[in-house]
Design an enzyme around this catalytic site. Structure first.
Site, PDB file in Angstrom:
ATOM      1  N   ASN A 123       0.825  -1.205   0.000  1.00  0.00           N
ATOM      2  CA  ASN A 123       0.000   0.000   0.000  1.00  0.00           C
ATOM      3  C   ASN A 123       0.861   1.258   0.000  1.00  0.00           C
ATOM      4  O   ASN A 123       1.893   1.308   0.667  1.00  0.00           O
ATOM      5  CB  ASN A 123      -0.934  -0.001   1.202  1.00  0.00           C
ATOM      6  CG  ASN A 123      -1.840  -1.215   1.192  1.00  0.00           C
ATOM      7  OD1 ASN A 123      -1.964  -1.874   0.164  1.00  0.00           O
ATOM      8  ND2 ASN A 123      -2.446  -1.523   2.311  1.00  0.00           N
ATOM      9  N   THR A 125      -4.599  -9.037   0.846  1.00  0.00           N
ATOM     10  CA  THR A 125      -4.030  -8.986  -0.507  1.00  0.00           C
ATOM     11  C   THR A 125      -4.541 -10.165  -1.323  1.00  0.00           C
ATOM     12  O   THR A 125      -4.674 -11.278  -0.793  1.00  0.00           O
ATOM     13  CB  THR A 125      -2.486  -8.977  -0.514  1.00  0.00           C
ATOM     14  OG1 THR A 125      -2.031  -8.999  -1.880  1.00  0.00           O
ATOM     15  CG2 THR A 125      -1.876 -10.139   0.245  1.00  0.00           C
ATOM     16  N   HIS A 145       5.742  -1.175  -2.804  1.00  0.00           N
ATOM     17  CA  HIS A 145       5.324  -0.440  -4.010  1.00  0.00           C
ATOM     18  C   HIS A 145       5.440   1.066  -3.814  1.00  0.00           C
ATOM     19  O   HIS A 145       4.747   1.838  -4.476  1.00  0.00           O
ATOM     20  CB  HIS A 145       3.892  -0.815  -4.407  1.00  0.00           C
ATOM     21  CG  HIS A 145       3.773  -2.202  -4.977  1.00  0.00           C
ATOM     22  ND1 HIS A 145       2.589  -2.898  -5.037  1.00  0.00           N
ATOM     23  CD2 HIS A 145       4.704  -3.024  -5.517  1.00  0.00           C
ATOM     24  CE1 HIS A 145       2.798  -4.089  -5.585  1.00  0.00           C
ATOM     25  NE2 HIS A 145       4.075  -4.192  -5.883  1.00  0.00           N
TER      26      HIS A 145
HETATM   27  P1  OAD Z   1      -6.216  -6.348  -4.431  1.00  0.00           P
HETATM   28  O1  OAD Z   1      -7.323  -5.389  -4.675  1.00  0.00           O
HETATM   29  O2  OAD Z   1      -5.716  -7.131  -5.592  1.00  0.00           O
HETATM   30  O3  OAD Z   1      -6.641  -7.380  -3.300  1.00  0.00           O
HETATM   31  C1  OAD Z   1      -7.242  -6.956  -2.107  1.00  0.00           C
HETATM   32  C2  OAD Z   1      -7.740  -8.187  -1.368  1.00  0.00           C
HETATM   33  O4  OAD Z   1      -8.216  -7.781  -0.099  1.00  0.00           O
HETATM   34  C3  OAD Z   1      -8.875  -8.915  -2.070  1.00  0.00           C
HETATM   35  O5  OAD Z   1      -8.664 -10.320  -1.996  1.00  0.00           O
HETATM   36  C4  OAD Z   1     -10.126  -8.501  -1.266  1.00  0.00           C
HETATM   37  O6  OAD Z   1     -11.100  -9.512  -1.234  1.00  0.00           O
HETATM   38  C5  OAD Z   1      -9.503  -8.318   0.103  1.00  0.00           C
HETATM   39  N1  OAD Z   1     -10.205  -7.351   0.970  1.00  0.00           N
HETATM   40  C6  OAD Z   1     -10.835  -6.217   0.664  1.00  0.00           C
HETATM   41  N2  OAD Z   1     -11.271  -5.575   1.764  1.00  0.00           N
HETATM   42  C7  OAD Z   1     -10.901  -6.349   2.812  1.00  0.00           C
HETATM   43  C8  OAD Z   1     -11.050  -6.237   4.224  1.00  0.00           C
HETATM   44  N3  OAD Z   1     -11.659  -5.211   4.786  1.00  0.00           N
HETATM   45  N4  OAD Z   1     -10.518  -7.215   4.992  1.00  0.00           N
HETATM   46  C9  OAD Z   1      -9.888  -8.286   4.438  1.00  0.00           C
HETATM   47  N5  OAD Z   1      -9.721  -8.439   3.118  1.00  0.00           N
HETATM   48  C10 OAD Z   1     -10.209  -7.482   2.310  1.00  0.00           C
HETATM   49  O7  OAD Z   1      -5.055  -5.516  -3.728  1.00  0.00           O
HETATM   50  P2  OAD Z   1      -3.511  -5.911  -3.601  1.00  0.00           P
HETATM   51  O8  OAD Z   1      -3.350  -7.366  -3.415  1.00  0.00           O
HETATM   52  O9  OAD Z   1      -2.925  -5.009  -2.600  1.00  0.00           O
HETATM   53  O10 OAD Z   1       0.107  -2.423  -7.492  1.00  0.00           O
HETATM   54  O11 OAD Z   1      -2.991  -5.499  -5.030  1.00  0.00           O
HETATM   55  C11 OAD Z   1      -1.638  -5.636  -5.310  1.00  0.00           C
HETATM   56  C12 OAD Z   1      -1.180  -4.566  -6.233  1.00  0.00           C
HETATM   57  O12 OAD Z   1      -2.051  -4.515  -7.374  1.00  0.00           O
HETATM   58  C13 OAD Z   1      -1.247  -3.152  -5.696  1.00  0.00           C
HETATM   59  O13 OAD Z   1      -0.178  -2.822  -4.846  1.00  0.00           O
HETATM   60  C14 OAD Z   1      -1.217  -2.341  -6.939  1.00  0.00           C
HETATM   61  C15 OAD Z   1      -2.224  -3.127  -7.746  1.00  0.00           C
HETATM   62  O14 OAD Z   1      -2.097  -3.047  -9.102  1.00  0.00           O
HETATM   63  C16 OAD Z   1       0.606  -1.431  -8.233  1.00  0.00           C
HETATM   64  O15 OAD Z   1      -0.016  -0.403  -8.418  1.00  0.00           O
HETATM   65  C17 OAD Z   1       1.968  -1.705  -8.779  1.00  0.00           C
END
Ligand code: OAD
Length: 270
Positions: A112, A198, A129
């Site tokens: 994040n 994530t 990131h």
């Molecule tokens: P994602 O949006 O891919 O994943 C978020 C995850 O958190 C999903 O599996 C949701 O179901 C879950 N989620 C959402 N709200 C939640 C909550 N309150 N409690 C528990 N789980 C929850 O986000 P990231 O994995 O962070 O990169 O994405 C990785 C990267 O993709 C980011 O850093 C960004 C993006 O493209 C770049 O910009 C380079």
């Protein structure tokens, strides 16, 4: 779920070097949209994802155009990063900070860019990131607080004379080697990895759990726990030992309560 919360607390209390990996899901309860969840930025606006893939190249080819887009003066990016600096941590961020204060969590490695772990009081944060709080020079690697620059005259310039970009890592941009090396070293060192919010589909970050898992299971290996709204490839492929399914802002405080019950005498680290 209650059993898994107790299990996670017992595993954390028994660990000697635990780390946390976080993604956008830990910040949704602060009002920051994630990317791939049901209300995610990429889910609801696939065009925004396509645009994000151009951002790194835009900086390399035309830093002024990059900055105009990032500041919302042209295009559709609408000052997203500046708005992100206004949000506040939620109970999930505070729970992670508390686990660090208890001496259990040694590092928080986050994808994040919102700076909410620090705002909640976590000290050892690795920004895999990057962060919206800083600007970075791709030539000499220097980082500067965004507050040192007015951003009236674009592009902002490094002391070495080259244009600065947001420290935030865009698609197709290499992860800065200092961060990548430090994160891998923690994955190879920890005996517990707590993975929160994530989807674990973006590499190389998503390789860190498998790296830890390669060191084995059981007493001499690594315990890997996920807290996430949905199962992920780490759950499905058995990389994690178990998933506590639900919201990090609700589950993590319960885990901390249980850890504190198990370790009433554990010394707080200032
Ligand atoms: P994602 O949006 O891919 O994943 C978020 C995850 O958190 C999903 O599996 C949701 O179901 C879950 N989620 C959402 N709200 C939640 C909550 N309150 N409690 C528990 N789980 C929850 O986000 P990231 O994995 O962070 O990169 O994405 C990785 C990267 O993709 C980011 O850093 C960004 C993006 O493209 C770049 O910009 C380079």
């Amino acid at each position: 779920m209650q059993d898994l919360i107790k299990q996670a607390a017992a595993d954390l209390a028994a660990s000697s070097y635990a780390i946390v990996l976080t993604g956008a899901g830990v910040s949704t309860e602060s009002g920051v949209a994630d990317f791939r969840g049901p209300k995610g930025i990429w889910t609801t606006n696939p065009q925004a994802e396509a645009q994000a893939y151009q951002r790194y190249e835009r900086f390399l080819n035309d830093p002024v155009a990059y900055w105009q887009e990032m500041l919302g003066t042209v295009g559709t990016s609408s000052n997203f990063y500046r708005q992100m600096r206004e949000v506040a941590p939620n109970p999930g961020h505070y729970a992670i900070a508390r686990l660090e204060q208890l001496g259990i969590i040694k590092w928080t490695i986050t994808q994040n860019v919102d700076g909410l772990h620090e705002k909640a009081g976590t000290r050892n944060v690795m920004h895999y990131h990057g962060t919206v709080e800083k600007l970075r020079c791709l030539s000499c690697g220097s980082r500067f607080s965004v507050d040192e620059y007015s951003l009236d005259k674009l592009p902002p310039l490094c002391r070495c004379g080259r244009p600065l970009k947001y420290d935030v890592v865009h698609f197709k941009e290499p992860i800065p080697s200092d961060i990548m090396d430090a994160a891998e070293s923690e994955a190879m060192k920890c005996d517990l990895m707590l993975i929160c919010g994530t989807s674990a589909v973006v590499y190389p970050f998503a390789a860190l759990p498998a790296m830890a898992r390669s060191r084995g299971r059981g007493a001499s290996g690594v315990k890997i726990i996920e807290v996430n709204a949905d199962p992920t490839p780490l759950t499905q492929q058995g990389v994690s030992d178990y998933l506590i399914q639900g919201k990090t802002g609700e589950i993590l405080p319960l885990v901390v309560d249980e850890v504190e019950r198990l370790l009433p005498q554990r010394r707080n680290h200032d």
